[in-house]
Scaffold this active site. Structure first.
Site, PDB file in Angstrom:
ATOM      1  N   ALA A 164     -64.337 -46.836 -33.105  1.00 24.80           N
ATOM      2  CA  ALA A 164     -64.280 -48.013 -33.976  1.00 24.80           C
ATOM      3  C   ALA A 164     -65.341 -49.037 -33.596  1.00 24.80           C
ATOM      4  CB  ALA A 164     -62.897 -48.656 -33.890  1.00 24.80           C
ATOM      5  N   LYS A 165     -65.814 -49.793 -34.589  1.00 22.67           N
ATOM      6  CA  LYS A 165     -66.686 -50.941 -34.337  1.00 22.67           C
ATOM      7  C   LYS A 165     -65.851 -52.212 -34.503  1.00 22.67           C
ATOM      8  CE  LYS A 165     -70.923 -48.630 -35.793  1.00 22.67           C
ATOM      9  NZ  LYS A 165     -71.707 -48.334 -36.992  1.00 22.67           N
ATOM     10  N   GLY A 168     -63.287 -57.415 -38.587  1.00 26.00           N
ATOM     11  CA  GLY A 168     -62.656 -58.725 -38.593  1.00 26.00           C
ATOM     12  C   GLY A 168     -63.534 -59.740 -39.268  1.00 26.00           C
ATOM     13  N   GLU A 169     -64.602 -60.102 -38.579  1.00 26.58           N
ATOM     14  CA  GLU A 169     -65.454 -61.176 -39.057  1.00 26.58           C
ATOM     15  C   GLU A 169     -66.588 -60.647 -39.937  1.00 26.58           C
ATOM     16  OE1 GLU A 169     -66.150 -63.675 -35.654  1.00 26.58           O
ATOM     17  OE2 GLU A 169     -67.835 -64.597 -36.711  1.00 26.58           O
TER      18      GLU A 169
END
Ligand SMILES: Cc1cc2nc3c(=O)[nH]c(=O)nc-3n(C[C@H](O)[C@H](O)[C@H](O)COP(=O)(O)OP(=O)(O)OC[C@H]3O[C@@H](n4cnc5c(N)ncnc54)[C@H](O)[C@@H]3O)c2cc1C
Ligand code: SF4
Ligand code: FES
Ligand code: FES
Lengths: 228, 332, 168
Positions: A164-165, A168-169
């Site tokens: 995963a990276k 969220g933002e």
């Protein structure tokens, strides 16, 4: 034991079966709450010497592209965003629905900033916040929010947990320039301050019309189309 | 968390009991509570007793009085009921539109029409917590002595922010009031006064029991335009009610009479004057819309009392008035 | 003020509780009856987090005097699944769609949405959901998954299907 089609069944004797929920109740009666605790910490040494480099950001950057379908009312300056497509490279999506939810929530928050939300303090009144409640600080309701279509792009990153990276933002930022570009495309004005509120957009449209009338700039394509 | 001040609550079952209870000093009428309770939580008033109309059944009926040719809407009818009532839709469709545009579905399920026509005036400097207000020392309408909207002003100009009031005035509605001195009826255009601290001519202890809309047999087109930033929850930022009596039942027909009422200016809704110029003109004539919009724009000057830019609101009054007329024409 | 006895029904159970007259229904639910599903957001009508049903209609419990619900029937999110043996189809759908993020708006949304589904004979449209939920704010989801979930629940209630497969 296997969990199939909402039932838990005995692999040796598939006739022995109960609804999954019941199997979990039994298990929790015997063992207490079923759960597993784990954690992942971002590596501290991946980023450079720059300010903020050591906060423990995710090891790989995520990438996002937004497309906004909108219209601008040239008489009121009201921008209506009809639909947003958001494509986000989150690395490996561990739960697609949750990643989509993060992307949709990000679009919402960025769209809200672009169109209406604003923190203003009033220097003439002792620096009071002019939107101190959920009434005066307007955030979009169900009726204001565009349709949002989330498109997950998976390019797993070896450094991240299970590839995963982040989600969220990243998926928030591009919506603001996407809407700004949409307004430019629609009416030919560049707004470089948030929010793109009706009075601000209208003032820019009227300023541009004055420039057109004075012969300083060409009519925007929409105006040209309307005239023709 | 916003607590209500300590107070007592009385739940009368009849109107007479309610009127009697309102005579004791410190008592205050509450219906749906969607205006009064936030104001009490903000410590804008300090009644010692609330007299609730929630248990007074007789106030929530809606009837058509054929003899008097009147639509009689009980003050206790909720805005959801008003919006959906077939009789209101048949005789006062613009009132359905206005009721359906108030706040949010949740508030409309609770808010009453009686509360809406008695809604307190609103201002960005007053409808805040007492903590917020303490930083500017309050104002004439709260704890202070100055006005922040009109510096140097001696009069409060907080905005009449009801969606239904402009429409009801445009339809020639009146209010039925019952108080310690008996009943009276007052035309809604005379009910409001230009004082934000007390913007109605309601006497102490008086209860609005019904809103009465006269029925017309002549052709009419009426509409309501509300603009806010959000599609829901917000109070109006521009609010225009229009009512045109026509000589025939089609939008191309000449106008026999025009009434336009604008809200959210000062404490008193404004009845736009000098509309006689459009009498005799066709409603669908674009010039009609342009003339009415111009009159509205010229006579209505929004103030910095509600939380949005006043010059923009003024510009928009012209646009929204014209569009509201165009919408009436488009509806046929 | 002295406390007074208030009798009403909460999620089908008769309740008698002593309340001070200035208490709101929300305060009584949360602080007297320990029903903390209904949330105290703005406490003044702006957000919908406190939505409960009073005699079947969704309303704001932060703007309702407790004493005004004497003898009336209150439904809160805690009672939503009762008739469905655990979870209401709406709750199942919210779960399947991951329509709750922080979850603060969820109880209020469920109570508004349940009323919509009860009033609608068949599946609902996305725009009907938007209209019905227009008084409930959500800060997290962008509303999309909530709309998905409510539409899905209405379809599921109209024509039940095996949701295990649907989720795959
Ligand atoms: C978030 C929010 C948004 C809102 N948005 C809008 C909006 O867009 N448009 C709008 O018009 N309003 C809006 N309102 C205000 C309010 O909800 C409505 O005006 C509502 O109709 C008030 O009715 P009520 O029964 O709740 O009044 P209450 O709060 O019970 O009463 C309001 C006032 O009227 C008096 N009163 C009530 N009934 C009577 C009666 N029968 N006789 C004499 N006096 C009476 C009360 O004493 C009180 O002073 C909003 C409120 C909130 C909280
Ligand atoms: S108009 Fe002036 S006096 Fe009235 S509430 Fe606003 S600031 Fe206060
Ligand atoms: S807590 Fe009741 S509306 Fe926000
Ligand atoms: S899920 Fe967080 S407010 Fe809706």
């Amino acid at each position: 034991m296997a969990l199939i089609q909402r039932e838990a069944l005995d692999r040796e004797d598939p006739q022995r079966r109960v609804p999954i929920a019941e199997a979990f109740w039994w298990a929790e009666e015997d063992h207490g709450l079923l759960g597993e605790v784990g954690s992942y910490n971002t590596p501290k040494d991946r980023h450079g010497e720059y300010r903020g480099g050591t906060i423990g950001a995710s090891p790989a950057y995520s990438f996002t592209a937004h497309i906004a379908d909108l219209s601008v009312d040239v008489e009121t300056g009201v921008t209506t965003v009809h639909k947003v497509w958001v494509a986000h490279d989150c690395g490996q999506a561990l739960s697609r629905r949750i990643v989509e939810g993060q992307m949709e929530g990000s679009v919402y928050m960025g769209f809200a900033e672009a169109i209406m939300e604003e923190h203003v303090v009033d220097p003439e009144h002792n620096g009071e916040h002019t939107g101190p409640s959920l009434l005066d600080y307007r955030m979009p309701t169900f009726l204001d929010t565009p349709d949002i279509e989330a498109l997950i792009v998976e390019a797993p990153d070896a450094q991240g947990p299970y590839g995963a990276k982040e989600a969220g933002e990243g998926p928030l930022h591009p919506i603001i320039p996407a809407i700004a570009n949409g307004i430019y495309d629609a009416v030919g004005v560049r707004i470089d301050r948030l929010p793109f509120s009706p009075p601000r957009v209208l003032a820019a449209i009227q300023a541009r019309e004055a420039e057109v009338a004075a012969g300083h700039v060409q009519p925007h394509k929409t105006n040209a189309r309307r005239a023709g | 968390m916003l607590r209500l001040p300590r107070l007592d609550v009385l739940m009368p079952a009849t109107l007479d009991e309610a009127v009697l209870a309102l005579q004791s000093p410190g008592s205050r009428l509450i219906a749906g509570g969607t205006d009064l309770l936030p104001n009490l939580k903000h410590r804008l008033e300090s009644p010692t007793m609330l007299v609730s109309l929630a248990g007074v059944r007789e106030l929530s009926t809606i009837t058509v009085d054929d003899d008097a040719q009147e639509l009689v809407i009980g003050a206790g009818a909720t805005l959801t009921t008003v919006e959906q009532c077939p009789q209101v839709r048949a005789h006062a469709p613009s009132l359905c539109s206005a009721a359906g545009l108030v706040a949010s579905p949740l508030i409309r399920n609770q808010a009453t029409l009686g509360g809406n026509v008695n809604l307190d005036t609103r201002c960005r400097y007053v409808n805040q917590t007492d903590f917020w207000r303490s930083a500017i020392g309050g104002c004439i309408k709260s704890e202070g002595t100055v006005c922040h909207v009109v510096p140097g002003g001696k009069n409060c100009v907080a905005a009449m922010s009801s969606d239904c009031v402009p429409v009801l005035i445009s339809l020639g509605a009146s209010l039925q009031l019952v108080g310690p001195n008996g009943r009276r009826r007052v035309a809604m255009k005379d009910y409001y006064v230009a004082d934000g601290t007390r913007h109605t001519t309601r006497e102490d202890g008086e209860v609005t029991t019904a809103v009465i809309v006269p029925l017309v047999s002549t052709p009419r087109r009426a509409g309501y335009s509300k603009w806010t930033v959000r599609g829901s929850i917000d109070f109006p930022l521009t609010s225009v009610a229009l009512c045109f009596d026509l000589e025939r039942d089609e939008v191309a027909a000449p106008i026999a009479g025009a009434t336009v009422v604008v809200g959210v200016l000062g404490a008193k809704p404004r009845v736009v004057t000098r509309l006689d110029e459009v009498v005799g003109k066709s409603l669908s004539d674009p010039e009609t819309a342009a003339i009415v919009a111009e009159r509205v724009h010229r006579q209505c000057k929004p103030l910095a009392n509600v939380p949005y830019e006043a010059p923009y609101r003024r510009q928009m009054l012209r646009v929204h008035t014209r569009r509201a007329i165009e919408a009436l024409v488009a509806d046929g | 003020m002295t406390a007074r006895l208030l009798r009403f029904s909460v999620n089908g159970e008769p309740v008698t509780v002593a309340v001070e007259p200035q208490r709101t229904l929300l305060e009584v639910l949360r602080y007297e009856l320990d029903l903390i599903g209904s949330k105290q957001g703005c406490d003044k009508g702006d957000c919908g987090a406190c939505t409960v049903q009073i005699d079947g209609l969704p309303r704001l419990s932060c703007l309702t005097l407790a004493l005004a619900v004497e003898g009336r029937d209150i439904q809160t999110v805690e009672g939503l699944g009762r008739a469905h043996g655990g979870c209401h189809p709406l709750q199942d759908a919210m779960d399947r769609w991951d329509a709750a993020q922080c979850g603060f708006c969820t109880p209020g949304i469920l109570m508004s949405a349940e009323s919509l589904l009860r009033r609608s004979p068949g599946p609902v449209t996305r725009s009907e959901v938007r209209e019905a939920l227009a008084g409930n704010l959500c800060r997290c989801t962008g509303y999309t998954k909530i709309i998905d979930a409510v539409v899905d629940a209405s379809e599921q209630m109209a024509a039940p299907r095996d949701e295990t497969e649907a989720a795959q």
